[in-house]
Design a protein around this motif. Sequence first.
Motif, PDB file in Angstrom:
ATOM      1  N   THR A 294      26.677  32.381  32.402  1.00 49.22           N
ATOM      2  CA  THR A 294      27.246  31.039  32.307  1.00 49.22           C
ATOM      3  C   THR A 294      28.156  30.770  33.493  1.00 49.22           C
ATOM      4  N   CYS A 295      29.038  31.704  33.793  1.00 49.95           N
ATOM      5  CA  CYS A 295      29.948  31.533  34.927  1.00 49.95           C
ATOM      6  C   CYS A 295      29.206  31.609  36.263  1.00 49.95           C
TER       7      CYS A 295
ATOM      8  N   GLY B  25      35.397  35.681  34.754  1.00 50.44           N
ATOM      9  CA  GLY B  25      35.541  34.235  34.835  1.00 50.44           C
ATOM     10  C   GLY B  25      36.064  33.623  33.550  1.00 50.44           C
ATOM     11  N   CYS B  26      35.387  33.927  32.429  1.00 53.00           N
ATOM     12  CA  CYS B  26      35.743  33.304  31.144  1.00 53.00           C
ATOM     13  C   CYS B  26      36.320  34.273  30.126  1.00 53.00           C
TER      14      CYS B  26
ATOM     15  N   VAL C   9      30.546  38.849  36.343  1.00 50.59           N
ATOM     16  CA  VAL C   9      30.607  37.539  35.706  1.00 50.59           C
ATOM     17  C   VAL C   9      29.362  37.361  34.844  1.00 50.59           C
ATOM     18  N   CYS C  10      29.495  36.633  33.732  1.00 53.48           N
ATOM     19  CA  CYS C  10      28.362  36.360  32.854  1.00 53.48           C
ATOM     20  C   CYS C  10      27.481  35.289  33.490  1.00 53.48           C
TER      21      CYS C  10
ATOM     22  N   CYS D 286      33.704  39.441  31.276  1.00 59.93           N
ATOM     23  CA  CYS D 286      33.502  38.518  32.386  1.00 59.93           C
ATOM     24  C   CYS D 286      34.852  38.150  32.992  1.00 59.93           C
TER      25      CYS D 286
ATOM     26  N   ARG E 135      34.627  36.422  28.452  1.00 60.82           N
ATOM     27  CA  ARG E 135      33.634  36.723  27.422  1.00 60.82           C
ATOM     28  C   ARG E 135      33.290  38.208  27.454  1.00 60.82           C
TER      29      ARG E 135
END
Length: 353
Positions: A171-172, A151-152, A168-169, A149, A154
């Motif tokens: 969550t993001c 974003g984070c 992006v996952c 991801c 992950r």
Amino acid sequence: MQPATKLERRVVTAAEQALTSRRYVSPLDVLTGIGWVPPGLVTDWQQGRAPHLEAVAVVSADRLADALEVFHRWVDSRGLRPSEVEYLAATRDRQPLRFTAAGDPALELTYRTHWMPADLPERQREQLTAKQSKPPELVVVQALKAFTCVGCGRGDADLLMMENAGPVCLTCADLDHLVFLPAGDAAMTRRAKKASRLAAVVVRFNRSRKRYERQGLLVEEAAVEQAEHECLSDEDARARRRERDRERREAADETFQQELAQLIFQLFPGCPPPRAAAISEHTGTRGSGRVGRSAAGRALDPDAVTRAVVASVRHEDTAYDELLMAGVPRDQAREQIRNDIDRVLDRWRREPS
């Protein structure tokens, strides 16, 4: 407009079919209709996996321009009226989609312009424009391999959304509160989507078919519970409706196959009647993906019907299948049996004595 060249004939056929079936026609309809922009790759573009439409075309930008020139001559000859439509990406940010690498505003507007009959009532015109400009469904991809991801960072998630910076996952993407509803029950899917304030389509790439296929929906949990309750309350009525729909489809398919067989006789009067019936049934089977179920085939386009007849002759009246089994490359095998096909078609084009 009287089409003269092969390109003109293809463009006009695709445009006429789109206009007849949907009451409007766009440049994208024409380019997909003539096969220069494959529908599966259009999906990649719509879902943010391609920077612009030209990047997924199978021909150069100059050839696309040639097709659009023919298309606009046809538009002028039909006296159609323009309507500008928004094209937004099926991503969280809903960015406007780009058609060209250069991003020229005039050419981008050309692609975004849809054309409708001049006599179409203004209310219908507004409804069509609003429907075409409606933002597309959000799309989440089931990853075939591990991804990171952007974003984070992950690296253990299996669902992603594509954004400009990369995957992006959930969550993001602020979609991790949704639950997965598998495909398979149309009523459940329709009702859960309607009840959910936020929803996303889940797709997965099929390597053998080289396309993304729908797996289900991400919806709010409360929407799934509501849909389950509604489906249980009218299960018997829906079963009866499905049976009626099945009977109607069978009747429509039988009528279509009869019309297809009649056209085969018109084009090839020497074709044996049982063979014409077999060809029409084979190529016109619903869900087969064969020529008869294509847009041109359903419109009983003579070129499409001829292709169906040629395909039948290739497999039934030549050694083509045996050559493939022997390891002969497809192009070479087709070249070897070309004269055999021509002989059969020449015989079938003659009136029976």
